[in-house]
Every structure is written in structure tokens, then in C-alpha cells.
Motif scaffolding. Sequence first.
Motif, PDB file in Angstrom:
ATOM      1  N   PHE A   1      25.608   8.375 -22.435  1.00  0.00           N
ATOM      2  CA  PHE A   1      24.657   8.028 -23.483  1.00  0.00           C
ATOM      3  C   PHE A   1      24.440   9.221 -24.402  1.00  0.00           C
ATOM      4  O   PHE A   1      24.510  10.373 -23.977  1.00  0.00           O
ATOM      5  N   ASP A   2      24.163   8.946 -25.652  1.00  0.00           N
ATOM      6  CA  ASP A   2      23.766   9.958 -26.614  1.00  0.00           C
ATOM      7  C   ASP A   2      22.242  10.021 -26.558  1.00  0.00           C
ATOM      8  O   ASP A   2      21.604   8.989 -26.369  1.00  0.00           O
ATOM      9  N   PRO A   3      21.626  11.196 -26.724  1.00  0.00           N
ATOM     10  CA  PRO A   3      20.154  11.264 -26.678  1.00  0.00           C
ATOM     11  C   PRO A   3      19.464  10.289 -27.641  1.00  0.00           C
ATOM     12  O   PRO A   3      18.404   9.759 -27.328  1.00  0.00           O
ATOM     13  N   ALA A   4      20.089  10.002 -28.774  1.00  0.00           N
ATOM     14  CA  ALA A   4      19.496   9.071 -29.739  1.00  0.00           C
ATOM     15  C   ALA A   4      19.516   7.627 -29.231  1.00  0.00           C
ATOM     16  O   ALA A   4      18.804   6.775 -29.760  1.00  0.00           O
ATOM     17  N   GLU A   5      20.312   7.335 -28.202  1.00  0.00           N
ATOM     18  CA  GLU A   5      20.417   5.984 -27.655  1.00  0.00           C
ATOM     19  C   GLU A   5      19.414   5.720 -26.530  1.00  0.00           C
ATOM     20  O   GLU A   5      19.361   4.628 -25.980  1.00  0.00           O
ATOM     21  N   ILE A   6      18.619   6.741 -26.190  1.00  0.00           N
ATOM     22  CA  ILE A   6      17.683   6.645 -25.072  1.00  0.00           C
ATOM     23  C   ILE A   6      16.257   6.711 -25.598  1.00  0.00           C
ATOM     24  O   ILE A   6      15.944   7.531 -26.461  1.00  0.00           O
ATOM     25  N   THR A   7      15.402   5.845 -25.074  1.00  0.00           N
ATOM     26  CA  THR A   7      13.981   5.912 -25.409  1.00  0.00           C
ATOM     27  C   THR A   7      13.168   5.973 -24.122  1.00  0.00           C
ATOM     28  O   THR A   7      13.529   5.368 -23.111  1.00  0.00           O
TER      29      THR A   7
ATOM     30  N   LEU B   1      18.532  12.313 -17.690  1.00  0.00           N
ATOM     31  CA  LEU B   1      17.237  12.352 -18.362  1.00  0.00           C
ATOM     32  C   LEU B   1      16.210  12.803 -17.336  1.00  0.00           C
ATOM     33  O   LEU B   1      16.092  12.211 -16.257  1.00  0.00           O
ATOM     34  N   THR B   2      15.478  13.877 -17.658  1.00  0.00           N
ATOM     35  CA  THR B   2      14.425  14.373 -16.773  1.00  0.00           C
ATOM     36  C   THR B   2      13.097  14.248 -17.502  1.00  0.00           C
ATOM     37  O   THR B   2      12.942  14.768 -18.610  1.00  0.00           O
ATOM     38  N   VAL B   3      12.157  13.532 -16.881  1.00  0.00           N
ATOM     39  CA  VAL B   3      10.829  13.354 -17.453  1.00  0.00           C
ATOM     40  C   VAL B   3       9.827  13.993 -16.505  1.00  0.00           C
ATOM     41  O   VAL B   3       9.853  13.735 -15.301  1.00  0.00           O
ATOM     42  N   ARG B   4       8.967  14.842 -17.063  1.00  0.00           N
ATOM     43  CA  ARG B   4       7.917  15.499 -16.271  1.00  0.00           C
ATOM     44  C   ARG B   4       6.575  14.929 -16.700  1.00  0.00           C
ATOM     45  O   ARG B   4       6.249  14.919 -17.882  1.00  0.00           O
ATOM     46  N   LEU B   5       5.812  14.447 -15.714  1.00  0.00           N
ATOM     47  CA  LEU B   5       4.535  13.797 -15.975  1.00  0.00           C
ATOM     48  C   LEU B   5       3.437  14.520 -15.191  1.00  0.00           C
ATOM     49  O   LEU B   5       3.304  14.321 -13.977  1.00  0.00           O
ATOM     50  N   PRO B   6       2.651  15.377 -15.860  1.00  0.00           N
ATOM     51  CA  PRO B   6       1.607  16.120 -15.152  1.00  0.00           C
ATOM     52  C   PRO B   6       0.456  15.208 -14.703  1.00  0.00           C
ATOM     53  O   PRO B   6       0.023  14.329 -15.442  1.00  0.00           O
ATOM     54  N   VAL B   7       0.000  15.439 -13.481  1.00  0.00           N
ATOM     55  CA  VAL B   7      -1.101  14.672 -12.912  1.00  0.00           C
ATOM     56  C   VAL B   7      -2.415  15.293 -13.382  1.00  0.00           C
ATOM     57  O   VAL B   7      -2.582  16.512 -13.340  1.00  0.00           O
ATOM     58  N   THR B   8      -3.359  14.465 -13.847  1.00  0.00           N
ATOM     59  CA  THR B   8      -4.656  14.989 -14.303  1.00  0.00           C
ATOM     60  C   THR B   8      -5.686  14.992 -13.196  1.00  0.00           C
ATOM     61  O   THR B   8      -6.529  15.855 -13.132  1.00  0.00           O
ATOM     62  N   VAL B   9      -5.639  14.016 -12.321  1.00  0.00           N
ATOM     63  CA  VAL B   9      -6.619  13.891 -11.242  1.00  0.00           C
ATOM     64  C   VAL B   9      -5.838  13.720  -9.944  1.00  0.00           C
ATOM     65  O   VAL B   9      -4.873  12.974  -9.895  1.00  0.00           O
ATOM     66  N   GLU B  10      -6.282  14.400  -8.913  1.00  0.00           N
ATOM     67  CA  GLU B  10      -5.581  14.300  -7.639  1.00  0.00           C
ATOM     68  C   GLU B  10      -5.845  12.977  -6.933  1.00  0.00           C
ATOM     69  O   GLU B  10      -5.151  12.613  -6.013  1.00  0.00           O
ATOM     70  N   ASP B  11      -6.875  12.250  -7.349  1.00  0.00           N
ATOM     71  CA  ASP B  11      -7.183  10.971  -6.722  1.00  0.00           C
ATOM     72  C   ASP B  11      -6.246   9.888  -7.231  1.00  0.00           C
ATOM     73  O   ASP B  11      -5.694   9.991  -8.316  1.00  0.00           O
ATOM     74  N   ALA B  12      -6.115   8.850  -6.461  1.00  0.00           N
ATOM     75  CA  ALA B  12      -5.313   7.708  -6.880  1.00  0.00           C
ATOM     76  C   ALA B  12      -5.974   7.040  -8.076  1.00  0.00           C
ATOM     77  O   ALA B  12      -7.179   7.138  -8.275  1.00  0.00           O
ATOM     78  N   VAL B  13      -5.188   6.367  -8.881  1.00  0.00           N
ATOM     79  CA  VAL B  13      -5.704   5.640 -10.022  1.00  0.00           C
ATOM     80  C   VAL B  13      -6.724   4.631  -9.513  1.00  0.00           C
ATOM     81  O   VAL B  13      -6.503   3.957  -8.510  1.00  0.00           O
ATOM     82  N   SER B  14      -7.859   4.570 -10.198  1.00  0.00           N
ATOM     83  CA  SER B  14      -8.928   3.690  -9.731  1.00  0.00           C
ATOM     84  C   SER B  14      -8.545   2.229  -9.865  1.00  0.00           C
ATOM     85  O   SER B  14      -7.700   1.856 -10.686  1.00  0.00           O
ATOM     86  N   GLY B  15      -9.160   1.435  -9.076  1.00  0.00           N
ATOM     87  CA  GLY B  15      -8.919  -0.001  -9.089  1.00  0.00           C
ATOM     88  C   GLY B  15      -9.898  -0.652  -8.146  1.00  0.00           C
ATOM     89  O   GLY B  15     -10.857  -0.027  -7.673  1.00  0.00           O
ATOM     90  N   THR B  16      -9.668  -1.875  -7.839  1.00  0.00           N
ATOM     91  CA  THR B  16     -10.530  -2.603  -6.932  1.00  0.00           C
ATOM     92  C   THR B  16      -9.824  -2.745  -5.604  1.00  0.00           C
ATOM     93  O   THR B  16      -8.677  -3.196  -5.543  1.00  0.00           O
ATOM     94  N   GLU B  17     -10.524  -2.341  -4.542  1.00  0.00           N
ATOM     95  CA  GLU B  17      -9.937  -2.481  -3.218  1.00  0.00           C
ATOM     96  C   GLU B  17      -9.983  -3.939  -2.817  1.00  0.00           C
ATOM     97  O   GLU B  17     -10.989  -4.635  -3.033  1.00  0.00           O
TER      98      GLU B  17
END
Length: 122
Positions: free
Chosen positions: A46-52, A101-117
Motif C-alpha cells: 500500500f502507498d501511505p496515501a491509500e491508507i486512512t 502501519l503503527t498507531v499509538r493511542l495514549p491512555v488518559t485514564v487507567e480505569d476502564a471506559v465507563s458503562g453500565t454493569e
Amino acid sequence: MPMLEPANTWTQGLDFPSRLFESGSNDYQLYEEDGEFVLSVELPGFDPAEITASWNNGVLNVAGEHEDETRGARRTYHRRFRFPKAIDEEGIEAEYRNGILTVRLPVTVEDAVSGTEIEIES
């Protein structure tokens, strides 16, 4: 007594049944280290322009489309990744090098994403 062949021999020579259940999960690696998720996706040719890559509401979308005019072939790739922790959207970085393709996604909160148990009944 005749030797019985395995039950799946009727699929030999037919691509359809084996491709139907193909997982394709060997094309990426995802792990968490040093407060960030690191996703590596193999996209050779793939060319970088072909990836989103796009981030929307806790989901990373990776897509690619490559047309090989010499062979008359077209390759497409699309996969979604949902993350169990809150991500710093402004800090997401992506790099495409040597077909990966390497994507780095920094975590903002160490807790799991909130939701309803959901209560599990027994």
C-alpha cells in the motif's frame, strides 16, 4: 474394510468453505505498554496515501484500498478496533513504514471506559 477419509475432504479443491471461516487475524498486533496502546497492522504494497485511520467514539477505523493496474487487481482492507480504556484523542499518532502501519493511542485514564454493569443471573 475401506479406509475412511476425514469428514472435511468434500471441501478439498473448493475455496468457498475454507474462505468462509477464515479469520484473517494474523495481520495485526495490539498491545498496551507504557500507558499507551500500540497497534501494528501489516499492509504491504500500500502507498501511505491509500491508507486512512480515523478515531470515532472509542473506535479506531483502519482502511486501505490499493489498485494494482499491471495485474488488474484491487486490494481492500478494513478493520475496526474498540478500546477498553479512555484514549487521549489529541495524542494519537500514526506512522507507515516498511509495509506496517503503527498507531499509538495514549491512555488518559487507567480505569476502564465507563458503562453500565450488567447483572448476570444464575
